[in-house]
Design a protein around this motif. Structure first.
Motif, PDB file in Angstrom:
ATOM      1  N   VAL A   1       0.376   8.337  -1.192  1.00  0.00           N
ATOM      2  CA  VAL A   1       0.292   9.481  -2.101  1.00  0.00           C
ATOM      3  C   VAL A   1      -0.994  10.262  -1.866  1.00  0.00           C
ATOM      4  O   VAL A   1      -1.051  11.475  -2.092  1.00  0.00           O
ATOM      5  N   LEU A   2      -2.038   9.580  -1.393  1.00  0.00           N
ATOM      6  CA  LEU A   2      -3.320  10.239  -1.154  1.00  0.00           C
ATOM      7  C   LEU A   2      -3.254  11.237   0.007  1.00  0.00           C
ATOM      8  O   LEU A   2      -4.194  11.987   0.229  1.00  0.00           O
ATOM      9  N   GLN A   3      -2.147  11.242   0.748  1.00  0.00           N
ATOM     10  CA  GLN A   3      -1.964  12.220   1.821  1.00  0.00           C
ATOM     11  C   GLN A   3      -1.528  13.585   1.280  1.00  0.00           C
ATOM     12  O   GLN A   3      -1.499  14.564   2.012  1.00  0.00           O
ATOM     13  N   TYR A   4      -1.181  13.632  -0.008  1.00  0.00           N
ATOM     14  CA  TYR A   4      -0.722  14.879  -0.609  1.00  0.00           C
ATOM     15  C   TYR A   4      -1.906  15.746  -1.019  1.00  0.00           C
ATOM     16  O   TYR A   4      -3.007  15.255  -1.267  1.00  0.00           O
ATOM     17  N   ASN A   5      -1.658  17.042  -1.102  1.00  0.00           N
ATOM     18  CA  ASN A   5      -2.635  17.996  -1.614  1.00  0.00           C
ATOM     19  C   ASN A   5      -1.979  18.813  -2.718  1.00  0.00           C
ATOM     20  O   ASN A   5      -0.744  18.866  -2.820  1.00  0.00           O
ATOM     21  N   VAL A   6      -2.808  19.445  -3.529  1.00  0.00           N
ATOM     22  CA  VAL A   6      -2.294  20.309  -4.592  1.00  0.00           C
ATOM     23  C   VAL A   6      -2.098  21.715  -4.037  1.00  0.00           C
ATOM     24  O   VAL A   6      -3.037  22.324  -3.539  1.00  0.00           O
ATOM     25  N   HIS A   7      -0.870  22.215  -4.120  1.00  0.00           N
ATOM     26  CA  HIS A   7      -0.539  23.582  -3.715  1.00  0.00           C
ATOM     27  C   HIS A   7      -0.288  24.363  -5.008  1.00  0.00           C
ATOM     28  O   HIS A   7       0.849  24.484  -5.464  1.00  0.00           O
TER      29      HIS A   7
ATOM     30  N   TRP B   1     -14.025  18.843   1.123  1.00  0.00           N
ATOM     31  CA  TRP B   1     -12.906  19.691   0.704  1.00  0.00           C
ATOM     32  C   TRP B   1     -11.560  18.998   0.862  1.00  0.00           C
ATOM     33  O   TRP B   1     -10.623  19.277   0.125  1.00  0.00           O
ATOM     34  N   ASP B   2     -11.460  18.105   1.850  1.00  0.00           N
ATOM     35  CA  ASP B   2     -10.181  17.448   2.120  1.00  0.00           C
ATOM     36  C   ASP B   2     -10.035  16.110   1.398  1.00  0.00           C
ATOM     37  O   ASP B   2      -9.036  15.409   1.587  1.00  0.00           O
ATOM     38  N   GLU B   3     -11.005  15.755   0.579  1.00  0.00           N
ATOM     39  CA  GLU B   3     -10.897  14.524  -0.194  1.00  0.00           C
ATOM     40  C   GLU B   3      -9.797  14.676  -1.246  1.00  0.00           C
ATOM     41  O   GLU B   3      -9.532  15.778  -1.730  1.00  0.00           O
ATOM     42  N   PRO B   4      -9.098  13.576  -1.618  1.00  0.00           N
ATOM     43  CA  PRO B   4      -8.034  13.661  -2.629  1.00  0.00           C
ATOM     44  C   PRO B   4      -8.547  14.277  -3.925  1.00  0.00           C
ATOM     45  O   PRO B   4      -9.642  13.962  -4.388  1.00  0.00           O
ATOM     46  N   SER B   5      -7.761  15.153  -4.497  1.00  0.00           N
ATOM     47  CA  SER B   5      -8.141  15.808  -5.745  1.00  0.00           C
ATOM     48  C   SER B   5      -7.991  14.838  -6.918  1.00  0.00           C
ATOM     49  O   SER B   5      -7.445  13.740  -6.777  1.00  0.00           O
ATOM     50  N   VAL B   6      -8.477  15.261  -8.081  1.00  0.00           N
ATOM     51  CA  VAL B   6      -8.342  14.454  -9.293  1.00  0.00           C
ATOM     52  C   VAL B   6      -6.875  14.203  -9.597  1.00  0.00           C
ATOM     53  O   VAL B   6      -6.484  13.092  -9.968  1.00  0.00           O
ATOM     54  N   GLU B   7      -6.048  15.222  -9.410  1.00  0.00           N
ATOM     55  CA  GLU B   7      -4.621  15.097  -9.681  1.00  0.00           C
ATOM     56  C   GLU B   7      -3.974  14.064  -8.779  1.00  0.00           C
ATOM     57  O   GLU B   7      -3.208  13.195  -9.228  1.00  0.00           O
ATOM     58  N   VAL B   8      -4.248  14.139  -7.489  1.00  0.00           N
ATOM     59  CA  VAL B   8      -3.632  13.237  -6.521  1.00  0.00           C
ATOM     60  C   VAL B   8      -4.131  11.809  -6.730  1.00  0.00           C
ATOM     61  O   VAL B   8      -3.354  10.847  -6.640  1.00  0.00           O
TER      62      VAL B   8
ATOM     63  N   ASN C   1       0.811  -1.233   0.000  1.00  0.00           N
ATOM     64  CA  ASN C   1       0.000   0.000   0.000  1.00  0.00           C
ATOM     65  C   ASN C   1       0.840   1.278   0.000  1.00  0.00           C
ATOM     66  O   ASN C   1       0.382   2.320   0.471  1.00  0.00           O
ATOM     67  N   ILE C   2       2.070   1.210  -0.539  1.00  0.00           N
ATOM     68  CA  ILE C   2       2.929   2.402  -0.540  1.00  0.00           C
ATOM     69  C   ILE C   2       2.297   3.528  -1.347  1.00  0.00           C
ATOM     70  O   ILE C   2       2.436   4.708  -1.009  1.00  0.00           O
TER      71      ILE C   2
END
Length: 217
Positions: free
Chosen positions: A86-92, A131-138, A81-82
């Motif tokens: 990645v789903l912990q990231y957000n788009v800045h 709002w805190d759900e993973p974005s399309v990009e992530v 599950n590495i």
């Protein structure tokens, strides 16, 4: 007047976010796969556990012992599950290149949440709790991470057992996955913390100077 300005601000944020949205490229996917795997291995590498392998035979033959931090078990557990990490990231969106992907809330989202907490109505087209759900990009990066890991699993294993003196980003991404023209993101490093520290130190020095001047008065 304040309402008009606020509405204009929110609309600008929404439009900018839509214009800036882009799916991650191969370099970014490989970079963050490497970062997360190396981080997981560095944490588990501190273990001094010893594993015993094989079965004890009637002859009394002892089971083979192997250190956990050089074992296949450690790699298997790190890989499990590495890509979920990645789903912990957000788009800045305010940051350039691969630096747009980072853990923690972006400046824009932090500002909008603060407005909501102050009672201001902010409409982003989805419920506040999402709002805190993973974005399309992530989400796309996570899927491509899984595909890349499956494709280059043998390369990762070779690095783990034979080449850990090299950084995984270099061994995997630069030497195996990416063409020379695709490696731009590997060298991008976020230095925001240094900037924040510098500003804090400057502020502290300024406060100390004011205090000193006041004492002289």
């Amino acid at each position: 007047m304040k309402l008009v300005i606020l509405t204009f601000f929110v609309l600008c944020c929404s439009v900018t976010a839509e214009q800036d949205e882009r799916l991650p490229n191969k370099c970014e996917v490989c970079k963050f796969l490497s970062v997360e795997l190396q981080d997981a291995l560095e944490k588990s590498g501190r273990s001094k556990e010893v594993l015993e392998l094989g079965e004890v035979l009637d002859s009394g033959r002892r089971r083979r012992k192997i250190k956990y931090n050089t074992s296949e078990t450690r790699l298997t557990e790190a890989l499990d599950n590495i890509c979920e990490r990645v789903l912990q990231y957000n788009v800045h969106a305010e940051r350039p290149g691969s630096l747009r992907y980072a853990k923690g809330a972006s400046q824009t989202m932090t500002t909008l949440k603060n407005l909501v907490h102050k009672g201001v109505k902010v409409d982003l087209g989805l419920p506040f709790e999402l709002w805190d759900e993973p974005s399309v990009e992530v989400s796309d990066m996570k899927k491509r991470c899984e595909t890349m890991l499956e494709q280059y699993e043998e390369v990762v294993e070779d690095w783990y057992f034979n080449h850990q003196e090299k950084r995984l980003e270099s061994f995997l991404c630069q030497n195996q996955v990416l063409k020379t023209s695709e490696q731009e993101c590997i060298k991008e490093m976020w230095k925001g913390d240094m900037k924040i520290k510098s500003e804090a130190e400057s502020h502290g020095a300024e406060e100390e100077r004011k205090s000193h001047d006041a004492g002289e008065l």
